[in-house]
Enzyme design. Structure first.
Site, PDB file in Angstrom:
ATOM      1  N   ASN A 115     -44.504  71.297  57.336  1.00 35.48           N
ATOM      2  CA  ASN A 115     -44.362  69.840  57.424  1.00 35.48           C
ATOM      3  C   ASN A 115     -45.726  69.167  57.478  1.00 35.48           C
ATOM      4  O   ASN A 115     -46.679  69.760  57.980  1.00 35.48           O
ATOM      5  CB  ASN A 115     -43.559  69.470  58.676  1.00 35.48           C
ATOM      6  CG  ASN A 115     -42.098  69.846  58.545  1.00 35.48           C
ATOM      7  OD1 ASN A 115     -41.519  69.765  57.475  1.00 35.48           O
ATOM      8  ND2 ASN A 115     -41.495  70.256  59.652  1.00 35.48           N
ATOM      9  N   CYS A 120     -35.604  73.312  53.963  1.00 34.25           N
ATOM     10  CA  CYS A 120     -35.364  72.768  55.300  1.00 34.25           C
ATOM     11  C   CYS A 120     -33.923  73.076  55.688  1.00 34.25           C
ATOM     12  O   CYS A 120     -33.017  72.971  54.868  1.00 34.25           O
ATOM     13  CB  CYS A 120     -35.609  71.265  55.297  1.00 34.25           C
ATOM     14  SG  CYS A 120     -35.325  70.489  56.911  1.00 34.25           S
ATOM     15  N   HIS A 121     -33.706  73.426  56.944  1.00 36.61           N
ATOM     16  CA  HIS A 121     -32.369  73.828  57.384  1.00 36.61           C
ATOM     17  C   HIS A 121     -31.592  72.705  58.065  1.00 36.61           C
ATOM     18  O   HIS A 121     -30.505  72.941  58.593  1.00 36.61           O
ATOM     19  CB  HIS A 121     -32.470  75.035  58.324  1.00 36.61           C
ATOM     20  CG  HIS A 121     -33.376  74.819  59.496  1.00 36.61           C
ATOM     21  ND1 HIS A 121     -34.173  75.810  60.006  1.00 36.61           N
ATOM     22  CD2 HIS A 121     -33.619  73.737  60.261  1.00 36.61           C
ATOM     23  CE1 HIS A 121     -34.863  75.355  61.027  1.00 36.61           C
ATOM     24  NE2 HIS A 121     -34.536  74.102  61.207  1.00 36.61           N
ATOM     25  N   HIS A 153     -35.718  65.344  56.219  1.00 38.92           N
ATOM     26  CA  HIS A 153     -35.549  64.931  57.603  1.00 38.92           C
ATOM     27  C   HIS A 153     -34.917  63.545  57.745  1.00 38.92           C
ATOM     28  O   HIS A 153     -34.681  63.084  58.862  1.00 38.92           O
ATOM     29  CB  HIS A 153     -36.868  64.990  58.393  1.00 38.92           C
ATOM     30  CG  HIS A 153     -37.321  66.386  58.657  1.00 38.92           C
ATOM     31  ND1 HIS A 153     -38.629  66.698  59.001  1.00 38.92           N
ATOM     32  CD2 HIS A 153     -36.663  67.575  58.613  1.00 38.92           C
ATOM     33  CE1 HIS A 153     -38.743  68.004  59.166  1.00 38.92           C
ATOM     34  NE2 HIS A 153     -37.558  68.564  58.929  1.00 38.92           N
TER      35      HIS A 153
END
Length: 460
Positions: A157, A179-180, A215
């Site tokens: 990030n 990304c999870h 995000h």
């Protein structure tokens, strides 16, 4: 690399940040848990001793109960050794140290600005990007020189700006960011299915259409066996508007990464779409007065501000664990829930896969700028990554998403130019920067000074 039946052998993975005590160990576990790939992992890290430790630890994973494949780990002293001939490049680095991150996260608090993560957006995310982008420019050039045909998987990030930099420096690169966070929302939707449809399922049973940016991703559709889950999710949000009941292992009051879902549910009730990330991340992309106005407001919304002091203590614990393993302590395999290995398998032609990734917008989201890095589903096949058309950002959330996307584009351009005035212009207009312009300037200058060790090619 070569194929033997339905297996890929002699696969070479280069791991940039190979001294990692988190992501690296997870990858080691996932690799040996899979039976149709084998090969070598070259670990490159500016901390060579950490890479050497992971060489020993990685090779020990081969002897774990349940291991299904063999991987040879080699600590590399140079990028050239690690990258030459690589089939895959994994990037997982900490840009700077936690001392710099401490400034990113906590200096803004002097100005009444609170950040729950501080690594992606907001004042902390932007200053972190100032350190990170030059590192990714270097990595992109290494890939271009030593392994231009490799697939590059980024976990670092700020995700969007890292991937953007890779493509800016090397336009032909084959890179994507993982990304999870969407996985967590799919898991949440399995609880909705269980509560209202009476069926147990896995997150893979939940078919979603993610759109927007990392995000701050949103779902414009979610189905289970063809059943639209939005009406049930709406009921769920009303029922748990004050937050999900705390679980013993996931209580927001004593786990810095947990939350009760109040931010997620509030955003759905405001806009009618499912925000697909944890509350800590989502809050940072919204206007600062919504969820991060004060520590009291954060507690009211039942998530946490992750102090960097906790990260420093956690690093001590991981270093201790590394020493224990090196001294012979047992290693056990675990399922990380990440999809990096399955993505590799799909790109090697061993399976097909559809999952969410961060790549440049090639029209998969028509009303965001072309070339901006966006998060949508993509199809993985043999040596091919193709974005899935996700459709336009809905009007209800477009003002929020478009502001973030265009800010990220502005930050990327300004850092590429090393133009501090342009960086500050984006910094001062971020939704979290709620102080006046003069204080924003003081804050920015202090944060930049605190990280100047990593800004040697800026005119400070």
């Amino acid at each position: 690399m070569n194929y033997n039946g339905n297996k890929a052998e002699n696969v070479k993975i280069a791991y940039i940040g190979g001294g990692s005590r988190g992501w690296a160990w997870g990858l080691m576990s996932d690799l040996v848990s899979n039976e149709d790939m084998s090969g070598s992992v070259y670990l490159y890290d500016i901390d060579f001793e950490a890479a050497e430790a992971n060489e020993i630890i990685g090779n020990r994973f081969n002897d774990c109960e349940g291991a299904k494949s063999k991987w040879k780990y080699i600590a590399s002293k140079t990028p050239r050794e690690a990258l030459t001939g690589a089939d895959f490049v994994v990037i997982s680095i900490l840009p700077g140290t936690f001392d710099e991150m401490e400034s990113d996260v906590h200096v803004p608090e002097k100005y009444g600005i609170y950040q729950s993560v501080g690594d992606t957006t907001g004042p902390g995310g932007i200053v972190r990007a100032m350190r990170t982008v030059p590192m990714f420019e270097e990595i992109a050039n290494y890939v271009k020189e030593y392994c231009p045909n490799a697939w590059v998987i980024n976990y670092t990030n700020p995700m969007t700006l890292c991937v953007k930099t890779l493509y800016r420096v090397f336009p032909e690169i084959k890179a994507f960011g993982c990304c999870h966070e969407v996985f967590g929302t799919q898991k949440l939707l399995t609880w909705v299915v269980e509560e209202y449809l009476g069926e147990k399922c896995t997150r893979q049973d939940i078919v979603v259409n993610p759109v927007a940016v990392n995000h701050f991703t949103w779902l414009t559709s979610a189905t289970y066996h063809g059943i639209d889950l939005f009406p049930y999710y709406a009921k769920y949000c009303e029922k748990y508007a004050d937050g999900l009941p705390a679980k013993a292992d996931n209580n927001w009051m004593n786990n810095h990464f947990a939350c009760a879902g109040k931010v997620t549910f509030d955003l759905f009730r405001r806009f009618g779409y499912i925000s697909a990330a944890g509350d800590r991340h989502l809050a940072e992309f919204c206007p600062g007065k919504w969820y991060l106005e004060s520590p009291e407001r954060v507690r009211e919304m039942k998530f946490g501000l992750t102090p960097v002091s906790w990260r420093k203590e956690d690093l001590k614990n991981r270093l201790k664990r590394s020493r224990e393993i090196l001294d012979g302590d047992e290693i056990k395999l675990w399922n990380t829930g990440e999809e990096g290995v399955n993505q590799m398998r799909a790109l090697l032609g061993l399976c097909d896969l559809i999952t969410n990734v961060n790549i440049p917008n090639r029209g998969q989201i028509p009303n965001l700028p072309l070339g901006a890095v966006v998060e949508t589903n993509a199809i993985f096949r043999s040596d091919e990554l193709r974005p899935v058309y996700a459709g336009e950002i809905p009007n209800e959330i477009y003002p929020l998403v478009s502001k973030i996307c265009t800010e990220q584009e502005a930050v990327s351009d300004a850092i590429a130019e090393r133009n501090l005035d342009k960086i500050f212009a984006a910094f001062s207009s971020d939704p979290l920067v709620t102080c006046n312009l003069a204080d924003a300037r003081k804050m920015f200058d202090e944060m930049v000074q605190n990280t100047k060790k990593y800004l040697t090619d800026y005119q400070l």
